[in-house]
Scaffold this motif. Structure first.
Motif, mmCIF file in Angstrom:
data_model
loop_
_atom_site.group_PDB
_atom_site.id
_atom_site.type_symbol
_atom_site.label_atom_id
_atom_site.label_comp_id
_atom_site.label_asym_id
_atom_site.label_seq_id
_atom_site.Cartn_x
_atom_site.Cartn_y
_atom_site.Cartn_z
ATOM 1 N N ALA A 50 38.164 41.635 43.762
ATOM 2 C CA ALA A 50 37.321 41.475 44.956
ATOM 3 C C ALA A 50 36.748 40.068 45.003
ATOM 4 C CB ALA A 50 36.215 42.517 44.962
ATOM 5 N N CYS A 76 37.726 37.492 47.915
ATOM 6 C CA CYS A 76 36.629 37.003 48.769
ATOM 7 C C CYS A 76 36.697 35.485 48.877
ATOM 8 C CB CYS A 76 35.277 37.427 48.214
ATOM 9 S SG CYS A 76 34.768 39.101 48.661
ATOM 10 N N VAL A 124 31.678 41.054 50.130
ATOM 11 C CA VAL A 124 31.698 42.434 49.640
ATOM 12 C C VAL A 124 30.949 43.290 50.648
ATOM 13 C CG1 VAL A 124 30.928 43.996 47.815
ATOM 14 C CG2 VAL A 124 31.889 41.766 47.212
ATOM 15 N N THR A 135 30.445 49.111 47.510
ATOM 16 C CA THR A 135 31.061 49.572 46.271
ATOM 17 C C THR A 135 31.063 51.089 46.267
ATOM 18 O OG1 THR A 135 28.942 49.458 45.119
ATOM 19 C CG2 THR A 135 30.373 47.538 44.948
ATOM 20 N N GLU A 152 34.957 47.315 48.311
ATOM 21 C CA GLU A 152 35.515 47.004 49.625
ATOM 22 C C GLU A 152 35.039 45.627 50.055
ATOM 23 O OE1 GLU A 152 36.050 48.833 54.113
ATOM 24 O OE2 GLU A 152 34.520 49.685 52.817
ATOM 25 N N ILE A 153 35.990 44.802 50.501
ATOM 26 C CA ILE A 153 35.654 43.481 51.020
ATOM 27 C C ILE A 153 36.205 43.349 52.427
ATOM 28 C CG2 ILE A 153 35.683 42.506 48.688
ATOM 29 C CD1 ILE A 153 38.306 41.033 49.483
#
Length: 124
Positions: A19, A23, A30, A33, A40-41
């Motif tokens: 992640a 990113c 982000v 979580t 999740e990004i």
């Protein structure tokens, strides 16, 4: 009416590490979580925007072989050579998937060995 890709799920050993890498590569943040350690990004606007979000889901099984699907990325604010240098500094490394060396793109691997390509053209 048609569908649109909203999320891509990538199974990996270290979701936070990937992640953080992606990113930096994509300029994402982000978004959240999961209790299982997933991350999740996505873009600033979050889920449902024009770009899909990426979910890094924990999986202890090692990656074997070439991926059946991979990302292609394009630089947005620099030429391909400068972007290649930036990606290598972030932790990407060159990958060999059988290319001839005559391609206009570079095949790279993220920190867990997932292949992706840096294309030549710049997108705005």
């Amino acid at each position: 009416m048609a569908c649109r890709i909203s999320e891509l799920i990538i199974e990996c050993r270290d979701p936070q590490r990937l992640a953080d890498f992606w990113c930096e590569v994509l300029g994402f943040i982000v978004l959240g979580t999961e209790d299982d350690g997933g991350v999740e990004i996505g873009p600033q606007e979050g889920f449902g925007g024009l770009q899909p979000t990426l979910i890094f889901s924990p999986n202890t099984e090692p990656k074997t072989g070439k991926l059946r699907m991979h990302f292609d990325v394009n630089a947005t604010d620099r030429d391909q050579d400068a972007e290649l240098e930036r990606l290598l500094q972030l932790g990407a490394r060159p990958a060999d998937v059988g290319q001839s060396g005559e391609e206009s793109w570079h095949v790279l691997a993220d920190p867990e060995g997932n292949e992706f390509c840096l294309l030549q053209s710049r997108l705005s």
